[in-house]
Design a protein around this motif. Structure first.
Motif, short mmCIF file in Angstrom:
data_model
loop_
_atom_site.label_atom_id
_atom_site.label_comp_id
_atom_site.label_asym_id
_atom_site.label_seq_id
_atom_site.Cartn_x
_atom_site.Cartn_y
_atom_site.Cartn_z
N GLY A 26 2.48 -1.26 -4.86
CA GLY A 26 2.53 -1.56 -6.18
C GLY A 26 1.17 -1.46 -7.08
N ALA A 27 0.42 -1.29 -6.97
CA ALA A 27 -1.52 -1.05 -7.61
C ALA A 27 -0.87 1.01 -8.04
CB ALA A 27 -2.68 -0.81 -6.20
N SER A 28 -0.37 0.33 -9.33
CA SER A 28 -0.05 1.91 -10.40
C SER A 28 -1.74 2.06 -10.87
CB SER A 28 0.75 1.76 -10.78
OG SER A 28 0.83 0.55 -11.81
N LYS A 51 -5.36 7.81 -6.29
CA LYS A 51 -5.38 6.16 -5.50
C LYS A 51 -5.75 6.03 -3.74
CE LYS A 51 -0.97 4.09 -5.10
NZ LYS A 51 -0.29 3.65 -5.39
N ASP A 52 -5.42 7.64 -3.23
CA ASP A 52 -5.44 7.39 -2.18
C ASP A 52 -7.43 7.04 -1.05
OD1 ASP A 52 -3.11 7.68 -0.71
OD2 ASP A 52 -3.22 9.86 -0.79
N GLU A 53 -8.02 8.05 -2.33
CA GLU A 53 -9.57 7.55 -2.11
C GLU A 53 -9.69 6.24 -1.77
OE1 GLU A 53 -13.92 9.02 -3.83
OE2 GLU A 53 -12.38 9.93 -3.73
N MET A 54 -9.39 5.03 -3.10
CA MET A 54 -9.35 3.80 -3.71
C MET A 54 -9.27 3.10 -2.21
SD MET A 54 -8.37 3.60 -7.40
CE MET A 54 -7.93 4.84 -8.46
N ALA A 55 -8.06 3.29 -1.85
CA ALA A 55 -7.46 2.72 -0.42
C ALA A 55 -8.43 2.69 0.45
CB ALA A 55 -6.08 3.37 -0.42
N PHE A 115 -2.67 5.62 6.48
CA PHE A 115 -3.94 5.06 6.89
C PHE A 115 -3.74 4.82 8.57
CE2 PHE A 115 -3.56 4.41 2.66
CZ PHE A 115 -4.82 5.30 2.06
N ALA A 116 -2.96 4.50 9.16
CA ALA A 116 -2.44 4.44 11.31
C ALA A 116 -3.81 3.64 11.36
CB ALA A 116 -1.75 5.32 11.15
#
Length: 193
Positions: A26-28, A51-55, A115-116
């Motif tokens: 949901g975090a576009s 976004k992947d790097e943010m997460a 991110f397992a």
């Protein structure tokens, strides 16, 4: 009006709350910029991988907080005081159940696979650290492992129910009951020592 930030350490808490509120999917980028009031340019400056790097950075930030405030005290400090400290820190961190467990939330959606390793390690380290503290109080490894798994599962469940019921007292009661149960178990198993 966009916000001016100078350090990545200023940005991570802002972005974390967006992910916490909306989840990974949901975090576009447009929702992240709207809710943080950061420009897309600022976000890409701090997180060129998007976004992947943010997460990934957020998960690392959460992990570092738990290492410093939960895991290491459980692993290194006097066990009874470390366990008491854990209850306080968990209540404060999750704002008495009003703040979801971001890693728990990531474990429940499609993000889990991406991110397992980080997600798994967060729960494994917490269970193992808590179990190690329990063993140092004189509880058997088998009992400590069981208590630790049930406790961490109950904390996570308490967070979900507290949020679902819009009742922060539910999480506070969950922690108080868990603390009492663990304390009683430690006392009963050390009465002969």
């Amino acid at each position: 009006m966009t916000r001016t930030v100078f350090e990545k350490s200023d940005v991570i808490p802002l972005v974390t709350e967006v992910f916490r509120e909306l989840g990974y999917e949901g975090a576009s980028l447009s929702k992240i910029t709207a809710r943080t009031r950061l420009s897309k340019g600022s976000l890409y400056y701090f997180f060129p991988g998007g976004k992947d790097e943010m997460a990934a950075e957020i998960l690392a930030h959460v992990d570092q907080w738990f290492i410093k405030n939960i895991y290491e005290p459980l692993e290194k400090n006097e066990p009874r005081s470390a366990i008491a400290h854990m209850w306080q820190e968990v209540d404060t961190y999750f704002q008495s159940g009003q703040r979801i467990c971001l890693i728990g939330a990531f474990a429940l959606d499609e993000t889990r696979d991406r991110f397992a390793t980080v997600i798994r390690q967060y729960f494994v380290r917490w269970i193992e650290a808590f179990s190690a503290a329990l063993v140092r109080t004189g509880i058997s490894q088998e009992a400590a492992d069981q208590i630790s798994e049930e406790t961490i599962a109950s904390i996570q469940g308490g967070l979900v129910l507290s949020r679902a019921l819009h009742d922060e007292s539910y999480f506070e009661r969950t922690l108080a009951n868990l603390a009492q149960r663990v304390s009683t178990y430690i006392s009963e198993n050390n009465s002969g020592h």
